[in-house]
Design an enzyme around this catalytic site. Structure first.
Site, PDB file in Angstrom:
ATOM      1  N   LYS A  75      -8.146  47.908  15.698  1.00 37.59           N
ATOM      2  CA  LYS A  75      -6.944  48.153  14.897  1.00 37.59           C
ATOM      3  C   LYS A  75      -5.735  48.300  15.815  1.00 37.59           C
ATOM      4  O   LYS A  75      -5.885  48.622  17.010  1.00 37.59           O
ATOM      5  CB  LYS A  75      -7.138  49.424  14.085  1.00 37.59           C
ATOM      6  CG  LYS A  75      -8.223  49.275  13.022  1.00 37.59           C
ATOM      7  CD  LYS A  75      -7.736  49.801  11.690  1.00 37.59           C
ATOM      8  CE  LYS A  75      -8.582  49.288  10.542  1.00 37.59           C
ATOM      9  NZ  LYS A  75      -9.818  50.043  10.371  1.00 37.59           N
ATOM     10  N   LYS A 178       1.585  37.095   4.828  1.00 32.47           N
ATOM     11  CA  LYS A 178       0.468  38.048   4.872  1.00 32.47           C
ATOM     12  C   LYS A 178       0.989  39.472   5.045  1.00 32.47           C
ATOM     13  O   LYS A 178       0.425  40.415   4.498  1.00 32.47           O
ATOM     14  CB  LYS A 178      -0.493  37.667   6.006  1.00 32.47           C
ATOM     15  CG  LYS A 178      -1.677  38.618   6.169  1.00 32.47           C
ATOM     16  CD  LYS A 178      -2.661  38.539   5.031  1.00 32.47           C
ATOM     17  CE  LYS A 178      -3.649  39.681   4.939  1.00 32.47           C
ATOM     18  NZ  LYS A 178      -4.544  39.859   6.061  1.00 32.47           N
ATOM     19  N   ASN A 182       0.096  42.868   3.040  1.00 33.79           N
ATOM     20  CA  ASN A 182      -0.329  44.118   3.690  1.00 33.79           C
ATOM     21  C   ASN A 182       0.582  45.275   3.298  1.00 33.79           C
ATOM     22  O   ASN A 182       0.115  46.392   3.070  1.00 33.79           O
ATOM     23  CB  ASN A 182      -0.278  43.991   5.211  1.00 33.79           C
ATOM     24  CG  ASN A 182      -1.352  43.104   5.772  1.00 33.79           C
ATOM     25  OD1 ASN A 182      -1.124  42.393   6.731  1.00 33.79           O
ATOM     26  ND2 ASN A 182      -2.523  43.126   5.177  1.00 33.79           N
ATOM     27  N   GLU A 259      -2.573  52.157  10.131  1.00 26.63           N
ATOM     28  CA  GLU A 259      -1.711  51.122  10.738  1.00 26.63           C
ATOM     29  C   GLU A 259      -0.375  51.048   9.969  1.00 26.63           C
ATOM     30  O   GLU A 259       0.088  49.969   9.635  1.00 26.63           O
ATOM     31  CB  GLU A 259      -2.431  49.772  10.688  1.00 26.63           C
ATOM     32  CG  GLU A 259      -3.672  49.678  11.561  1.00 26.63           C
ATOM     33  CD  GLU A 259      -4.329  48.302  11.475  1.00 26.63           C
ATOM     34  OE1 GLU A 259      -4.788  47.923  10.378  1.00 26.63           O
ATOM     35  OE2 GLU A 259      -4.368  47.614  12.507  1.00 26.63           O
TER      36      GLU A 259
HETATM   37  N1  LIG Z   1     -11.193  44.713   7.068  1.00 30.11           N
HETATM   38  C1  LIG Z   1     -10.479  43.804   6.466  1.00 30.11           C
HETATM   39  O1  LIG Z   1     -10.809  43.368   5.366  1.00 30.11           O
HETATM   40  C2  LIG Z   1      -9.265  43.231   7.133  1.00 30.11           C
HETATM   41  C3  LIG Z   1      -8.690  42.079   6.572  1.00 30.11           C
HETATM   42  C4  LIG Z   1      -7.614  41.496   7.220  1.00 30.11           C
HETATM   43  C5  LIG Z   1      -7.126  42.070   8.380  1.00 30.11           C
HETATM   44  N2  LIG Z   1      -7.667  43.199   8.887  1.00 30.11           N
HETATM   45  C6  LIG Z   1      -7.114  43.740  10.126  1.00 30.11           C
HETATM   46  O2  LIG Z   1      -8.022  43.457  11.160  1.00 30.11           O
HETATM   47  C7  LIG Z   1      -7.932  44.489  12.162  1.00 30.11           C
HETATM   48  C8  LIG Z   1      -9.321  45.080  12.351  1.00 30.11           C
HETATM   49  O3  LIG Z   1      -9.675  45.729  11.140  1.00 30.11           O
HETATM   50  P1  LIG Z   1     -11.158  46.164  10.776  1.00 30.11           P
HETATM   51  O4  LIG Z   1     -11.157  46.444   9.329  1.00 30.11           O
HETATM   52  O5  LIG Z   1     -12.133  45.207  11.336  1.00 30.11           O
HETATM   53  O6  LIG Z   1     -11.269  47.546  11.589  1.00 30.11           O
HETATM   54  P2  LIG Z   1     -12.573  48.375  11.954  1.00 30.11           P
HETATM   55  O7  LIG Z   1     -13.682  48.037  11.011  1.00 30.11           O
HETATM   56  O8  LIG Z   1     -12.161  49.799  12.087  1.00 30.11           O
HETATM   57  O9  LIG Z   1     -12.981  47.804  13.370  1.00 30.11           O
HETATM   58  C9  LIG Z   1     -12.369  48.203  14.564  1.00 30.11           C
HETATM   59  C10 LIG Z   1     -13.452  48.192  15.611  1.00 30.11           C
HETATM   60  O10 LIG Z   1     -12.856  48.449  16.872  1.00 30.11           O
HETATM   61  C11 LIG Z   1     -13.665  49.405  17.553  1.00 30.11           C
HETATM   62  N3  LIG Z   1     -12.892  50.133  18.546  1.00 30.11           N
HETATM   63  C12 LIG Z   1     -12.056  51.166  18.380  1.00 30.11           C
HETATM   64  N4  LIG Z   1     -11.542  51.563  19.545  1.00 30.11           N
HETATM   65  C13 LIG Z   1     -12.068  50.753  20.487  1.00 30.11           C
HETATM   66  C14 LIG Z   1     -11.947  50.669  21.885  1.00 30.11           C
HETATM   67  N5  LIG Z   1     -11.194  51.512  22.583  1.00 30.11           N
HETATM   68  N6  LIG Z   1     -12.630  49.696  22.539  1.00 30.11           N
HETATM   69  C15 LIG Z   1     -13.433  48.834  21.854  1.00 30.11           C
HETATM   70  N7  LIG Z   1     -13.599  48.887  20.523  1.00 30.11           N
HETATM   71  C16 LIG Z   1     -12.926  49.827  19.846  1.00 30.11           C
HETATM   72  C17 LIG Z   1     -14.157  50.312  16.441  1.00 30.11           C
HETATM   73  O11 LIG Z   1     -15.248  51.063  16.919  1.00 30.11           O
HETATM   74  P3  LIG Z   1     -15.976  52.210  16.051  1.00 30.11           P
HETATM   75  O12 LIG Z   1     -17.125  51.489  15.440  1.00 30.11           O
HETATM   76  O13 LIG Z   1     -16.355  53.236  17.057  1.00 30.11           O
HETATM   77  O14 LIG Z   1     -14.976  52.713  15.035  1.00 30.11           O
HETATM   78  C18 LIG Z   1     -14.523  49.279  15.393  1.00 30.11           C
HETATM   79  O15 LIG Z   1     -15.797  48.730  15.652  1.00 30.11           O
HETATM   80  C19 LIG Z   1      -6.909  45.493  11.648  1.00 30.11           C
HETATM   81  O16 LIG Z   1      -5.651  45.184  12.197  1.00 30.11           O
HETATM   82  C20 LIG Z   1      -6.898  45.244  10.151  1.00 30.11           C
HETATM   83  O17 LIG Z   1      -5.667  45.605   9.554  1.00 30.11           O
HETATM   84  C21 LIG Z   1      -8.747  43.797   8.294  1.00 30.11           C
END
Ligand SMILES: NC(=O)c1ccc[n+]([C@@H]2O[C@H](COP(=O)([O-])OP(=O)(O)OC[C@H]3O[C@@H](n4cnc5c(N)ncnc54)[C@H](OP(=O)(O)O)[C@@H]3O)[C@@H](O)[C@H]2O)c1
Length: 296
Positions: A75, A178, A182, A259
């Site tokens: 994130k 997009k 958001n 975010e």
């Molecule tokens: N989810 C959706 O549907 C969606 C759709 C479009 C866009 N997005 C965007 O995509 C991005 C990612 O979202 P997400 O939903 O995939 O987030 P997420 O599920 O929270 O994934 C983030 C990952 O990064 C890991 N992380 C955190 N700190 C870290 C570090 N220092 N080093 C390495 N890894 C680390 C987290 O580990 P932990 O497992 O320990 O938490 C988690 O596995 C965001 O910007 C979001 O707004 C998301």
């Protein structure tokens, strides 16, 4: 471009697991780097489950050297903490494809990198982390990246996988469209409700007003978006399953940092820079910031 590029995935959460699974299914399993040690990743899709072998490495000191392509899926609130991975995995030719929401991916990541090339992206698919540690892919996986030379390695790495890649000649407009989506999704944090709330007439009215404000700022930033866009985005939310949330709502429910700045604050900041009044942002942004960061 290398024939068999070495690919790393940093941030194996909802989006990162989806991309890792798409690569693995095509026989291009990436090395996976994260914050929490895990033996494997698991993606739930319509046809069943895809298991990506791990382990998830958590110590940048043992990253194993530079790679050709990094998918960065932490994130925006986790960027600084993830910077040591970029140092460990990037050499001057490395391409870093940023899988995040927002329109400031390049400017926020550039200070963390010396020579690597940054490819921003728009992530179009919803993916949700599940209580059992797996991720549920709730739509067709698709990314948009700029039609630029550095994007070629991203396009080739994901070619033929379940994650489609579009090349956009006008990436600015796609990214801002997009961003509008958001920004409006952020309203779910203020109500604590999922997509069903957009079926209310009063919420629809507020959402349209907010989206029109965002549209004006987007246009000032160079996006070419028509007057119909706010209505289309609202209609999109209204046609979602009522229980479909958004990652910023999931973070709120879990009490994690939000975010808010990259998804909502950016409209207020850029609006100010252009002298555009943003009365709805001026209400929404402080409330999101407080929900994320307190105090109280
Ligand atoms: N989810 C959706 O549907 C969606 C759709 C479009 C866009 N997005 C965007 O995509 C991005 C990612 O979202 P997400 O939903 O995939 O987030 P997420 O599920 O929270 O994934 C983030 C990952 O990064 C890991 N992380 C955190 N700190 C870290 C570090 N220092 N080093 C390495 N890894 C680390 C987290 O580990 P932990 O497992 O320990 O938490 C988690 O596995 C965001 O910007 C979001 O707004 C998301």
């Amino acid at each position: 471009m290398p024939r068999n590029p070495a690919v790393a995935l940093v941030g194996p959460g909802a989006i990162g697991t989806t991309v890792a699974a798409a690569l693995h299914e095509a026989g291009r399993t990436p090395m996976v780097y994260g914050r929490t040690a895990r033996e494997h990743l698991e993606l739930r899709v319509d046809e069943g489950r895809i298991v990506v072998p791990g382990p998830v490495r958590i110590d940048p000191a043992h990253a194993g050297g530079a790679v050709d392509l990094v998918f960065l899926a932490v994130k925006s609130t986790q960027l600084q903490a993830a910077a040591p991975w970029l140092t460990a995995l990037c050499h001057p030719g490395t391409v870093v494809c940023v899988l995040q929401n927002g329109v400031e991916q390049e400017s926020s990541i550039a200070p963390l990198l010396t020579d690597a090339r940054i490819v921003p992206s728009v992530v179009w698919f919803p993916a949700q982390a599940q209580p059992d540690g797996s991720v549920w892919l709730r739509g067709d996986a698709r990314l948009t990246v700029p039609d630029a030379p550095a994007s070629r390695i991203v396009f080739e790495a994901l070619r033929g996988t379940r994650c489609a890649v579009d090349l956009a000649t006008d990436f600015t407009s796609v990214a801002w469209r997009k961003l509008l989506q958001n920004a409006a999704a952020g309203l779910m944090v203020l109500s604590g409700r999922r997509s069903g709330m957009f079926g209310r007439v009063d919420v629809a009215r507020v959402t349209l007003g907010y989206l029109r404000e965002c549209l004006e700022v987007a246009r000032a930033e160079g996006a070419v978006l028509g007057d119909e866009v706010p209505g289309e985005i609202l209609a999109g939310f209204q046609s979602n399953p009522a229980d479909l949330g958004t990652s910023i709502l999931a973070d709120r429910v879990a009490g994690r940092p939000l975010e808010w700045d990259t998804r909502n604050g950016v409209v207020q900041r850029r609006g100010r820079a252009h002298g555009i009044p943003t009365p709805i942002s001026d209400l929404v942004v402080p409330l999101l910031a407080a929900a994320s960061d307190g105090p109280g």
